[in-house]
Design an enzyme around this catalytic site. Structure first.
Site, PDB file in Angstrom:
ATOM      1  N   ALA A  73       0.844  -1.201   0.000  1.00 56.78           N
ATOM      2  CA  ALA A  73       0.000   0.000   0.000  1.00 56.78           C
ATOM      3  C   ALA A  73       0.874   1.244   0.000  1.00 56.78           C
ATOM      4  O   ALA A  73       1.901   1.305   0.682  1.00 56.78           O
ATOM      5  CB  ALA A  73      -0.916   0.006   1.217  1.00 56.78           C
ATOM      6  N   GLU A 106      -2.681 -12.839  -3.894  1.00 54.66           N
ATOM      7  CA  GLU A 106      -4.070 -12.676  -4.336  1.00 54.66           C
ATOM      8  C   GLU A 106      -4.358 -11.188  -4.439  1.00 54.66           C
ATOM      9  O   GLU A 106      -3.843 -10.402  -3.650  1.00 54.66           O
ATOM     10  CB  GLU A 106      -5.060 -13.270  -3.315  1.00 54.66           C
ATOM     11  N   ASN A 111      -8.984  -4.667  -9.072  1.00 55.30           N
ATOM     12  CA  ASN A 111      -7.897  -3.755  -8.671  1.00 55.30           C
ATOM     13  C   ASN A 111      -6.857  -3.613  -9.794  1.00 55.30           C
ATOM     14  O   ASN A 111      -5.758  -4.166  -9.747  1.00 55.30           O
ATOM     15  CB  ASN A 111      -7.250  -4.260  -7.380  1.00 55.30           C
ATOM     16  N   TYR A 118       1.762  -5.711 -10.586  1.00 60.30           N
ATOM     17  CA  TYR A 118       2.334  -7.058 -10.474  1.00 60.30           C
ATOM     18  C   TYR A 118       2.766  -7.589 -11.851  1.00 60.30           C
ATOM     19  O   TYR A 118       3.837  -8.189 -11.975  1.00 60.30           O
ATOM     20  CB  TYR A 118       1.329  -8.009  -9.824  1.00 60.30           C
TER      21      TYR A 118
HETATM   22  C1  LIG Z   1      -1.434  -0.554  -6.269  1.00 59.49           C
HETATM   23  C2  LIG Z   1      -0.475   0.481  -5.621  1.00 59.49           C
HETATM   24  C3  LIG Z   1       0.279  -0.216  -4.497  1.00 59.49           C
HETATM   25  C4  LIG Z   1       0.513   0.980  -6.714  1.00 59.49           C
HETATM   26  O1  LIG Z   1       1.469   1.823  -6.086  1.00 59.49           O
HETATM   27  P1  LIG Z   1       2.318   2.932  -6.908  1.00 59.49           P
HETATM   28  O2  LIG Z   1       3.462   3.334  -6.057  1.00 59.49           O
HETATM   29  O3  LIG Z   1       1.400   3.976  -7.385  1.00 59.49           O
HETATM   30  O4  LIG Z   1       2.828   2.062  -8.153  1.00 59.49           O
HETATM   31  P2  LIG Z   1       4.034   2.464  -9.161  1.00 59.49           P
HETATM   32  O5  LIG Z   1       4.109   3.957  -9.271  1.00 59.49           O
HETATM   33  O6  LIG Z   1       5.257   1.738  -8.758  1.00 59.49           O
HETATM   34  O7  LIG Z   1       3.454   1.891 -10.531  1.00 59.49           O
HETATM   35  C5  LIG Z   1       3.955   0.716 -11.134  1.00 59.49           C
HETATM   36  C6  LIG Z   1       2.987   0.220 -12.186  1.00 59.49           C
HETATM   37  O8  LIG Z   1       1.700  -0.101 -11.591  1.00 59.49           O
HETATM   38  C7  LIG Z   1       0.655   0.154 -12.535  1.00 59.49           C
HETATM   39  N1  LIG Z   1      -0.228   1.196 -11.993  1.00 59.49           N
HETATM   40  C8  LIG Z   1      -0.014   1.964 -10.883  1.00 59.49           C
HETATM   41  N2  LIG Z   1      -1.073   2.791 -10.698  1.00 59.49           N
HETATM   42  C9  LIG Z   1      -1.949   2.533 -11.691  1.00 59.49           C
HETATM   43  C10 LIG Z   1      -3.250   3.054 -12.020  1.00 59.49           C
HETATM   44  N3  LIG Z   1      -3.832   4.021 -11.273  1.00 59.49           N
HETATM   45  N4  LIG Z   1      -3.890   2.533 -13.088  1.00 59.49           N
HETATM   46  C11 LIG Z   1      -3.353   1.573 -13.832  1.00 59.49           C
HETATM   47  N5  LIG Z   1      -2.110   1.034 -13.576  1.00 59.49           N
HETATM   48  C12 LIG Z   1      -1.426   1.518 -12.517  1.00 59.49           C
HETATM   49  C13 LIG Z   1       1.324   0.626 -13.795  1.00 59.49           C
HETATM   50  O9  LIG Z   1       1.594  -0.518 -14.601  1.00 59.49           O
HETATM   51  C14 LIG Z   1       2.634   1.208 -13.270  1.00 59.49           C
HETATM   52  O10 LIG Z   1       3.667   1.207 -14.222  1.00 59.49           O
HETATM   53  P3  LIG Z   1       3.865   2.485 -15.208  1.00 59.49           P
HETATM   54  O11 LIG Z   1       4.042   3.669 -14.294  1.00 59.49           O
HETATM   55  O12 LIG Z   1       5.077   2.124 -15.990  1.00 59.49           O
HETATM   56  O13 LIG Z   1       2.600   2.587 -15.999  1.00 59.49           O
HETATM   57  C15 LIG Z   1      -1.274   1.709  -5.076  1.00 59.49           C
HETATM   58  O14 LIG Z   1      -2.162   2.159  -6.069  1.00 59.49           O
HETATM   59  C16 LIG Z   1      -2.045   1.444  -3.798  1.00 59.49           C
HETATM   60  O15 LIG Z   1      -1.538   1.588  -2.691  1.00 59.49           O
HETATM   61  N6  LIG Z   1      -3.343   1.054  -3.933  1.00 59.49           N
HETATM   62  C17 LIG Z   1      -4.203   0.815  -2.752  1.00 59.49           C
HETATM   63  C18 LIG Z   1      -3.803  -0.427  -2.000  1.00 59.49           C
HETATM   64  C19 LIG Z   1      -3.895  -1.678  -2.858  1.00 59.49           C
HETATM   65  O16 LIG Z   1      -4.846  -1.858  -3.615  1.00 59.49           O
HETATM   66  N7  LIG Z   1      -2.912  -2.565  -2.704  1.00 59.49           N
HETATM   67  C20 LIG Z   1      -2.838  -3.824  -3.415  1.00 59.49           C
HETATM   68  C21 LIG Z   1      -3.500  -4.889  -2.624  1.00 59.49           C
HETATM   69  S1  LIG Z   1      -3.238  -6.497  -3.354  1.00 59.49           S
END
Ligand SMILES: CC(C)(COP(=O)(O)OP(=O)(O)OC[C@H]1O[C@@H](n2cnc3c(N)ncnc32)[C@H](O)[C@@H]1OP(=O)(O)O)[C@@H](O)C(=O)NCCC(=O)NCCS
Length: 148
Positions: A73, A106, A111, A118
């Site tokens: 997160a 999972e 999401n 991933y």
């Molecule tokens: C999912 C999460 C952890 C991603 O964190 P982040 O630091 O923004 O991710 P990154 O900046 O490293 O992004 C890496 C890749 O993720 C994908 N990604 C991240 N945000 C995205 C969005 N809003 N929509 C689509 N793809 C996305 C993209 O493929 C991205 O690569 P790119 O920048 O080359 O396009 C964040 O959105 C989060 O905390 N979400 C809420 C908690 C959650 O759902 N956790 C997962 C539970 S299994």
């Protein structure tokens, strides 16, 4: 944005992690769960720290020679800056150094940000667990990553 430091989670981080947990998830883990994770020698937790503040965290369990990602997160204002990617790459490095061959997790089927994250780091979908999640009820996508 200041320098991002990726380091192991410490007891003093738990209050900030709880804040991230409450903001990011409809069913946040309890404080006691994180305290237990710090005592669990099979659990590995990493945090991302910027200017002394915890902005993201990620956890995994080692089960024999496999790793199960428990959670990742990032605080909303720090998303899309590559922080989750830094955490996942750190976990992959830990697995490589610990002779862990495969990683699994999972994720809610809806999401898209997490599924894309991933996939970007080598995970692929292998199936679904029906109605795995509550609040709201939803299927889980099961993903695996094989060490090259
Ligand atoms: C999912 C999460 C952890 C991603 O964190 P982040 O630091 O923004 O991710 P990154 O900046 O490293 O992004 C890496 C890749 O993720 C994908 N990604 C991240 N945000 C995205 C969005 N809003 N929509 C689509 N793809 C996305 C993209 O493929 C991205 O690569 P790119 O920048 O080359 O396009 C964040 O959105 C989060 O905390 N979400 C809420 C908690 C959650 O759902 N956790 C997962 C539970 S299994």
């Amino acid at each position: 944005m200041g320098e991002v430091i990726i380091r192991g989670m410490l007891p003093k981080d738990i209050d900030q992690i709880m804040n991230i947990e409450r903001i990011c998830f409809s069913l946040p883990w309890s404080k006691a769960s994180f305290e237990n994770e710090l005592r669990n020698e099979l659990a590995y937790y990493q945090v991302a720290e910027i200017s002394g503040n915890i902005v993201a965290y990620m956890g995994m369990w080692r089960i024999i020679d496999e790793c199960h990602i428990t959670n990742v997160a990032v605080l909303p204002e720090y998303r899309n800056k590559g922080i989750a990617s830094m955490l996942i790459e750190k976990m992959i490095e830990i697995c490589r150094c610990s002779e862990i061959s495969d990683m699994t997790l999972e994720v809610r089927v809806s999401n898209e940000p997490a599924i894309n994250l991933y996939k970007k780091h080598g995970f692929f979908a292998v199936g679904k667990r029906p109605r795995y999640y509550f609040k709201p009820v939803e299927d889980a996508l099961i993903m695996w990553r094989k060490m090259p």
